[in-house]
Design an enzyme around this catalytic site. Structure first.
Site, PDB file in Angstrom:
ATOM      1  N   GLY A 135       0.858  -1.190   0.000  1.00 32.91           N
ATOM      2  CA  GLY A 135       0.000   0.000   0.000  1.00 32.91           C
ATOM      3  C   GLY A 135       0.889   1.232   0.000  1.00 32.91           C
ATOM      4  NE  ARG A 136      -2.888   4.954   1.503  1.00 30.52           N
ATOM      5  CZ  ARG A 136      -4.177   5.116   1.749  1.00 30.52           C
ATOM      6  NH1 ARG A 136      -4.835   6.076   1.164  1.00 30.52           N
ATOM      7  NH2 ARG A 136      -4.818   4.338   2.613  1.00 30.52           N
ATOM      8  NE  ARG A 190      -5.883  -6.359   0.579  1.00 30.12           N
ATOM      9  CZ  ARG A 190      -6.463  -5.298   1.086  1.00 30.12           C
ATOM     10  NH1 ARG A 190      -7.640  -5.419   1.640  1.00 30.12           N
ATOM     11  NH2 ARG A 190      -5.898  -4.103   1.066  1.00 30.12           N
ATOM     12  CB  ILE A 239       6.185  -1.213  11.000  1.00 34.50           C
ATOM     13  CG1 ILE A 239       6.130  -1.338   9.469  1.00 34.50           C
ATOM     14  CG2 ILE A 239       7.613  -1.124  11.495  1.00 34.50           C
ATOM     15  CD1 ILE A 239       6.558  -0.067   8.747  1.00 34.50           C
ATOM     16  CB  ALA A 240       1.667  -4.621   9.789  1.00 32.80           C
ATOM     17  NE  ARG A 241      -3.432  -1.809  14.185  1.00 32.14           N
ATOM     18  CZ  ARG A 241      -2.899  -0.638  13.841  1.00 32.14           C
ATOM     19  NH1 ARG A 241      -1.612  -0.509  13.668  1.00 32.14           N
ATOM     20  NH2 ARG A 241      -3.667   0.424  13.705  1.00 32.14           N
ATOM     21  CD  GLU A 287       0.374  -2.795  20.005  1.00 31.14           C
ATOM     22  OE1 GLU A 287       1.163  -3.423  19.296  1.00 31.14           O
ATOM     23  OE2 GLU A 287       0.081  -1.598  19.809  1.00 31.14           O
ATOM     24  CG  HIS A 299       1.866   0.765  18.009  1.00 26.89           C
ATOM     25  ND1 HIS A 299       0.755  -0.039  18.018  1.00 26.89           N
ATOM     26  CD2 HIS A 299       1.795   1.465  16.846  1.00 26.89           C
ATOM     27  CE1 HIS A 299       0.042   0.165  16.912  1.00 26.89           C
ATOM     28  NE2 HIS A 299       0.664   1.082  16.187  1.00 26.89           N
ATOM     29  CB  ILE A 300       7.279   4.682  18.506  1.00 26.75           C
ATOM     30  CG1 ILE A 300       8.502   3.792  18.203  1.00 26.75           C
ATOM     31  CG2 ILE A 300       6.929   4.649  19.979  1.00 26.75           C
ATOM     32  CD1 ILE A 300       9.806   4.324  18.808  1.00 26.75           C
TER      33      ILE A 300
HETATM   34  C1  GLV Z   1      -0.779   3.066  13.717  1.00 26.53           C
HETATM   35  O1  GLV Z   1      -0.518   1.965  14.050  1.00 26.53           O
HETATM   36  C2  GLV Z   1      -1.737   3.366  12.707  1.00 26.53           C
HETATM   37  O2  GLV Z   1      -2.487   2.478  12.266  1.00 26.53           O
HETATM   38  O3  GLV Z   1      -1.805   4.545  12.317  1.00 26.53           O
END
Ligand code: GLV
Length: 329
Positions: free
Chosen positions: A152-153, A174, A233-235, A264, A282-283
């Site tokens: 994605g972006r 996807r 860095i997603a979820r 988390e 989560h930064i």
């Molecule tokens: C941060 O995790 C967001 O989804 O913006």
């Protein structure tokens, strides 16, 4: 005046903006437990959240609620089927965080490959006695193969940065991105499995959905090169954290960098016991300018969705625009 709840601490000047339009209740403290959030939303017309779960029971108990603006691009904390059924609008904050988050993806990937935090802990512990030719060896980033899962972006912003590192880029998504974008990024599409076999550094930037729960588990980690790194860095929930901790312990992959975790702010205890993982709270979007932009965009969405301000009725980032203009149900 319409009533809103700001469910989290945010910048006070954004609260002042909101006060211009609304009667604002502000939880400037810890995240609210679900029952407390539900109780506080019972008489509100709108809410600003940041990752707080909002589902059918909360919406049913808040008959006036018409919009919930999430200060995040990801909105897996919203049960969108429930939002649609109740004709409640959800909004998010895309785009303003793309470059900051891509910078952080790189920072975490490089810290992971080059063992920055592990070696810093060694130094701080007073263990550094001599320079050694074989101390903290890690895989190269320059000239290696980058595997991006989620083009994605933010994935594309990460790919653009790879040019200066002379990397080959493989990606999984996807659906394939447009041929012009593949050409611009010099990125080749792969199945998830082929990407995991081929990449030296895998970066996860895909949205969390029930379908991709544990999309990286023991079987997928087993496909990766033993010299490879994994950066999430997603979820939380996209990676099976227990399986990852075990793969790191057994050195089935070289290292991981994690900014997000299952459950988390709790972190799987096994991850805290392995040295070859870089852990951050989560930064990824946490630059001063970007967090301000996210807070202001969430406020813009709330103001517009509740029929106020210069974009009244036209919030910039509706997740489910079909409900716009429909009566609450
Ligand atoms: C941060 O995790 C967001 O989804 O913006």
């Amino acid at each position: 005046m319409q009533k809103i709840l700001v469910a989290r601490p945010i910048f006070p000047d954004v609260i002042d903006r909101l006060k211009h339009y609304f009667d604002v209740e502000w939880n400037n403290g810890d995240a609210l437990p679900a029952d407390e959030l539900t109780r506080r939303l019972a008489d509100k017309d709108g809410a600003l959240t940041a990752g707080d779960p909002v589902g059918a029971a909360t919406l049913a108990a808040a008959p006036r609620l018409r919009v919930v603006a999430n200060m995040a691009v990801g909105y897996n904390n919203f049960d969108m089927a429930a939002f649609n059924a109740a004709n409640v609008l959800g909004t998010n904050t895309p785009d303003v965080l793309n470059e900051t988050t891509a910078d952080f993806g790189w920072a975490l990937m490089m810290a992971t490959a080059r063992r920055i935090t592990e070696s810093e802990h060694f130094l701080r512990a007073g263990k550094w006695e001599k320079w050694a030719h074989d101390a903290f060896l890690g895989p190269d980033v320059y000239g290696s193969t980058l595997g991006i899962v989620g083009m994605g972006r933010i994935g594309q912003a990460i790919a653009r940065r790879a040019k200066g590192f002379n990397m080959r880029i493989v990606y999984h998504n996807r659906s394939r991105v447009a041929p012009e974008i593949e050409a611009e990024l010099n990125a080749e599409y792969r199945t998830k499995e082929a990407l995991l076999r081929e990449a030296d550094h895998v970066v996860l930037v895909l949205p969390y959905t029930p379908e991709n729960h544990h999309t990286i588990g023991a079987a997928e980690l087993a496909l990766m090169k033993p010299t490879a790194t994994l950066t999430n860095i997603a979820r939380g929930g996209i990676v099976d954290d227990a399986a990852l901790a075990e793969a790191l312990r057994a050195r089935r992959i070289a290292a991981a960098g994690l900014d997000v975790f299952e459950g988390e702010p709790n972190v799987h205890p096994a991850l805290l016991t392995v040295p070859n993982v870089v852990l951050t709270p989560h930064i990824a979007s946490a630059s001063e300018a970007t967090r301000r932009a996210m807070a202001n965009l969430a406020a813009d969405n709330l103001i517009a969705a509740l029929g106020e301000g210069p974009r009244a009725g036209r919030p910039p980032n509706p997740i489910n625009p079909d409900v716009l203009g429909k009566a609450r149900s």
